[in-house]
Design a protein around this motif. Structure first.
Motif, short mmCIF file in Angstrom:
data_model
loop_
_atom_site.label_atom_id
_atom_site.label_comp_id
_atom_site.label_asym_id
_atom_site.label_seq_id
_atom_site.Cartn_x
_atom_site.Cartn_y
_atom_site.Cartn_z
N UNK A 98 0.80 -1.22 0.00
CA UNK A 98 0.00 0.00 0.00
C UNK A 98 0.83 1.27 0.00
N UNK A 99 2.12 1.14 0.23
CA UNK A 99 3.02 2.30 0.22
C UNK A 99 3.27 2.70 -1.23
N UNK A 100 2.79 3.87 -1.62
CA UNK A 100 2.91 4.33 -3.01
C UNK A 100 4.34 4.76 -3.37
N UNK A 101 5.23 4.82 -2.40
CA UNK A 101 6.60 5.21 -2.67
C UNK A 101 7.48 4.03 -3.06
N UNK A 102 6.91 2.82 -3.09
CA UNK A 102 7.69 1.65 -3.47
C UNK A 102 8.10 1.73 -4.94
N UNK A 103 9.27 1.22 -5.23
CA UNK A 103 9.73 1.17 -6.62
C UNK A 103 9.11 -0.02 -7.33
N UNK A 104 9.27 -0.05 -8.65
CA UNK A 104 8.76 -1.17 -9.42
C UNK A 104 9.41 -2.49 -8.97
N UNK A 105 10.71 -2.43 -8.64
CA UNK A 105 11.40 -3.62 -8.17
C UNK A 105 10.83 -4.10 -6.85
N UNK A 106 10.49 -3.13 -5.98
CA UNK A 106 9.89 -3.50 -4.69
C UNK A 106 8.57 -4.21 -4.92
N UNK A 107 7.75 -3.67 -5.81
CA UNK A 107 6.44 -4.28 -6.05
C UNK A 107 6.57 -5.66 -6.71
N UNK A 108 7.56 -5.77 -7.62
CA UNK A 108 7.78 -7.09 -8.23
C UNK A 108 8.21 -8.12 -7.18
N UNK A 109 9.03 -7.68 -6.24
CA UNK A 109 9.47 -8.58 -5.17
C UNK A 109 8.28 -9.01 -4.31
N UNK A 110 7.41 -8.03 -4.00
CA UNK A 110 6.22 -8.34 -3.21
C UNK A 110 5.30 -9.28 -4.00
N UNK A 111 5.17 -9.02 -5.30
CA UNK A 111 4.31 -9.86 -6.13
C UNK A 111 4.83 -11.30 -6.19
N UNK A 112 6.14 -11.43 -6.36
CA UNK A 112 6.72 -12.78 -6.39
C UNK A 112 6.49 -13.51 -5.08
#
Length: 324
Positions: A98-112
């Protein structure tokens, strides 16, 4: 009164057989340490023994069934405990995402990580018992109850239920059957597909009752794929968290239902064990041998047989011809 030689032999033989039979019966009792070895030993006690033994056998079987049911319920409960932990872990990831400051890499890591957790949930939902029967497939044992597909197009996370809605039952008494499983559709939901198509903007779609867990995972995965460029990203993540809470409540409700059945089987097991102790005591009172008395009776009977044998030997030699 004149007693013929034939009468003497008949009476002597009868006494020998009677004493011998008594001695054999006592010897058999001492060998088996049981007072009743056949119905003729004590017809009344033997009949009572049959009734008590049958009651004990029935209670033992019911206790065995209840223990098997308790074991199955315990397995299902343990799996749902792991499911609870996994859903909570996914919710933690949703809060982080939910943190909108996350980078694309952060979100991909969370998604994985989220997808691995989703696979873990599916593996738990497809758990089997010791006999390789799927626990959450209803009564359908032919295939895993849930399928998980990660697609290239939205919605990327696709989960579907292919079991039935029936419970598996075990007989725990002559008049009581208890459900030892819950169908996966009731515990987890049927599908990750929302009741309406997901709009291109990925605004949070409404979830259908009972399917919040899987549908929230699908929305979560889609939101992570697009990221904060979607103006509905924050709303989507809030909907994911709410859906995970609703799905967890559904899992916990099923677990509470299992818990009440576990209490019932535990009570039946305790009652069966107590009854078996009583039956064992009754059987012991009916058939167990008083060893001290039996040994004493055996010695008396053996002495009596020896005396009878000596008396018969002397009597059979009594004849007037011996004195002519």
């Amino acid at each position: 009164m004149r007693v013929s030689s034939n009468t003497q032999y008949i009476m002597g033989t009868y006494n020998l057989q009677s004493k011998g039979s008594q001695l054999n019966r006592l010897n058999e009792q001492l060998s088996t340490l049981k007072r009743i070895n056949r119905a003729s030993d004590d017809p009344v006690a033997a009949a009572a023994l049959v009734d008590v033994s049958q009651s004990k056998s029935m209670t033992t079987q019911q206790s065995s069934n209840a223990k098997a049911a308790a074991s199955q319920l315990a397995i299902t409960d343990a799996i749902l405990g792991n499911v609870t932990d996994t859903v909570i872990s996914i919710k933690t990831l949703a809060v982080q995402a939910g943190n909108t400051l996350l980078t694309n890499d952060d979100r991909r890591a969370i998604q994985n990580e989220m997808r691995e957790k989703a696979k873990e949930l599916i593996a738990l939902a497809n758990s089997t018992d010791g006999a390789s029967n799927y626990i959450f497939g209803g009564t359908d044992k032919s295939q895993p109850p849930f399928t998980l597909t990660i697609q290239a197009t939205a919605p990327q996370l696709d989960i579907n239920y292919q079991g039935n809605d029936q419970r598996q039952y075990m007989a725990i008494s002559s008049s009581r059957e208890i459900a030892v499983t819950e169908p996966g559709s009731l515990v987890f939901g049927r599908t990750s597909t929302p009741p309406v198509p997901i709009p291109p903007a990925l605004s949070a779609p409404p979830t259908s009752a009972g399917n919040e867990l899987w549908q929230s995972l699908s929305v979560f995965d889609g939101a992570l794929s697009v990221g904060p460029v979607d103006p509905n990203y924050v709303a989507n993540m809030a909907a994911v968290i709410q859906g995970l809470d609703d799905g967890l409540s559904q899992v916990l409700a099923s677990r509470a239902s299992l818990g009440s059945r576990m209490q019932e089987t535990d009570s039946l097991i305790e009652m069966g064990d107590a009854l078996n102790v009583q039956y064992a005591s009754q059987i012991s009172n009916l058939e167990d041998l008083d060893l001290a008395k039996a040994v004493s009776d055996f010695e008396i009977a053996r002495t009596a047989l020896e005396v009878t044998q000596k008396t018969f030997a002397q009597v059979k030699n009594l004849s007037l011809f011996n004195y002519l």
